[in-house]
Write a protein that holds these residues in place. Structure first.
Motif, PDB file in Angstrom:
ATOM      1  N   TYR A  17       8.296  -3.639   7.641  1.00 15.45           N
ATOM      2  CA  TYR A  17       8.215  -5.060   7.265  1.00 15.45           C
ATOM      3  C   TYR A  17       9.192  -5.988   7.985  1.00 15.45           C
ATOM      4  N   TYR A  59       3.566  -3.307   9.326  1.00 13.98           N
ATOM      5  CA  TYR A  59       2.647  -4.190   8.590  1.00 13.98           C
ATOM      6  C   TYR A  59       2.804  -5.654   8.993  1.00 13.98           C
ATOM      7  N   THR A 108      -8.538   3.525   4.446  1.00 16.66           N
ATOM      8  CA  THR A 108      -8.359   3.440   2.995  1.00 16.66           C
ATOM      9  C   THR A 108      -9.740   3.334   2.329  1.00 16.66           C
ATOM     10  N   GLY A 148      -1.124  -6.770  -1.784  1.00 14.37           N
ATOM     11  CA  GLY A 148      -1.213  -5.899  -0.606  1.00 14.37           C
ATOM     12  C   GLY A 148      -2.667  -5.723  -0.204  1.00 14.37           C
ATOM     13  N   GLU A 157       0.586 -11.047  -0.291  1.00 20.58           N
ATOM     14  CA  GLU A 157       0.647 -10.171   0.888  1.00 20.58           C
ATOM     15  C   GLU A 157       1.934 -10.481   1.642  1.00 20.58           C
ATOM     16  N   ASN A 208      -4.626  -1.556  -4.228  1.00 21.26           N
ATOM     17  CA  ASN A 208      -5.008  -0.251  -3.691  1.00 21.26           C
ATOM     18  C   ASN A 208      -4.014   0.145  -2.604  1.00 21.26           C
ATOM     19  N   GLU A 209      -3.428   1.308  -2.760  1.00 25.10           N
ATOM     20  CA  GLU A 209      -2.454   1.817  -1.785  1.00 25.10           C
ATOM     21  C   GLU A 209      -1.332   0.813  -1.508  1.00 25.10           C
TER      22      GLU A 209
END
Ligand SMILES: C[S@@+](CC[C@H](N)C(=O)[O-])C[C@H]1O[C@@H](n2cnc3c(N)ncnc32)[C@H](O)[C@@H]1O
Length: 385
Positions: free
Chosen positions: A43, A50, A65, A96, A124, A165-166
């Motif tokens: 990050y 990401y 995913t 996310g 996000e 999710n994840e």
């Protein structure tokens, strides 16, 4: 380890992040905890995996995913989101959101069910992904884009459904080594310009958690694993934010007694680069994903301490079956094999115990929800946590 070579541009990008992390190690006196290394590798603004330009998801990226495998996943999740909204308020926050595929498919399915949220907030961290999410929703569900907002931080108060999710597996973890005499935190130093592992006596909250684990489980000398304080803190924050509603979190992991099993003595840290999984987090920082499994007991405890109730915990397979995956698959006629077979294969991938069905779990935590949530109607495994 034979991993594909990056392009010269990608290598230069990774070298710049390596320098950035190295500078921070030096400024910190020669050592940073792995938790900080992982935070920067994923990050660091504009440079992390990401937050930078790495492709990440799908066939051209590093991993796939569930929402990227097939729209079936998000269409099925919509049944749960619709029920939570009916029991609380017609709003969703997704945290996310990756490529934005889940948001687009979920909104289209909710529209079909006559259960659209008034607002769909996306939280996000990555600016690059926000842009990708906007483009993906504009392409797949242009008429619904006006309902979507991008949030800069967690809200003060929220009623509705929170989906991720994840997410938790992508939060930075502390690495801990339990030795007979002492508990160490594993960190990163520099030697001849290269990252090297260095252990230091653990301190503060990491030591506290690590000591509690040593009191509860058999952790043989040299046992190493992860502690994810960020995921616990994030969950606890929702205890303060949520008025009425539920968090529905999907991720890979186990209950604590399995996570810190005597035989899982090197933890669960994993890296993904171009669809190859390996255990070398120092490899090409910024170009590969770094992740750890989720200790779901820690998530429940953190939520519980912050006033959230456990509403259900089960495998991804049971959750999707409870939410009507076979009926949604049945919308594609089986006598049209060209369309049906890829869908059936995707459904199989999502629910097969040999693929994502068992390793991935779904947990729901909430407030003010009295009904049984549809996704946990059968095979709820809350008692294993
Ligand atoms: C492994 S990816 C999963 C993406 C997507 N949900 C999917 O299933 O394809 C993790 C995502 O979480 C985001 N993320 C990580 N920590 C976050 C945080 N604290 N708040 C918001 N987003 C976060 C990352 O930027 C990335 O989009």
């Amino acid at each position: 380890m034979a991993l594909p070579k990056p392009s010269p541009d990608a290598q230069a990008y990774s070298d710049a992040l390596k320098q950035r992390i190295g500078d921070e190690i030096e400024a910190a006196g020669g050592w940073i905890g792995f938790v900080r290394f992982m935070e920067l590798a994923l990050y660091a603004p504009g440079m992390g995996y990401y937050s930078g330009g790495a492709h990440k998801f799908g066939a051209a990226g590093d991993f796939v995913t569930a929402p990227e495998i097939s729209s079936l996943f998000s269409q099925t999740l919509a049944a749960q989101a619709a029920q939570v909204m009916a029991l609380s308020a017609p709003q969703i926050i997704e945290v996310g959101a990756g490529s934005g595929r889940l948001a687009a498919d979920l909104l289209l399915e909710l529209e079909l069910r006559g259960a659209l949220p008034e607002r769909y907030g996306i939280l996000e961290l990555s600016g690059e992904l926000r842009e990708r999410q906007r483009a993906s929703i504009a392409q797949r569900a242009p008429h619904l884009l006006a309902r979507v907002d991008w949030l800069n931080r967690l809200p003060e108060h929220f009623d509705g459904a929170v989906l991720a999710n994840e997410l938790l597996d992508a939060m930075p973890v502390s690495l801990v080594v339990w030795n007979d005499a002492m508990i160490h935190e594993r960190g990163v130093s520099l030697e001849n310009g290269e990252f090297v592992w260095r252990d230091r006596p653990a301190q503060g909250r990491v030591l506290e958690r690590a000591q509690a684990l040593a009191d509860e489980y058999v952790l043989p000398a040299g046992y190493s694993s992860e502690i994810n304080l960020a995921a616990a803190d994030w969950t606890a924050a929702w205890g303060r934010i949520l008025g009425r509603g539920a968090l529905v979190l999907i991720d890979y992991g186990f209950p604590r007694h399995e996570y810190y099993h005597e035989q899982r003595n090197t933890g669960t840290l994993m890296c993904h680069y171009r669809h190859q999984a390996h255990g070398e987090p120092f490899y090409l920082p910024g170009l590969q994903d770094i992740t750890a499994h989720v200790d779901f007991t820690a998530i429940v405890e953190a939520g519980f301490d912050a006033g959230l109730e456990l509403l259900g915990y089960t495998t991804q397979a049971s959750f999707l079956l409870n939410c009507g995956l076979p009926e949604i698959l049945g919308r594609t006629p089986a006598d049209d094999p060209k369309r049906y077979l890829p869908q059936a294969r995707a459904a199989q991938k999502l629910i097969s115990p040999a693929e994502m069905g068992d390793l991935f779990k779904v947990i729901a935590l909430g407030k003010g929800i009295d009904a049984t949530l549809v996704g946990f109607a059968e095979n709820d495994r809350s008692e294993t946590l």
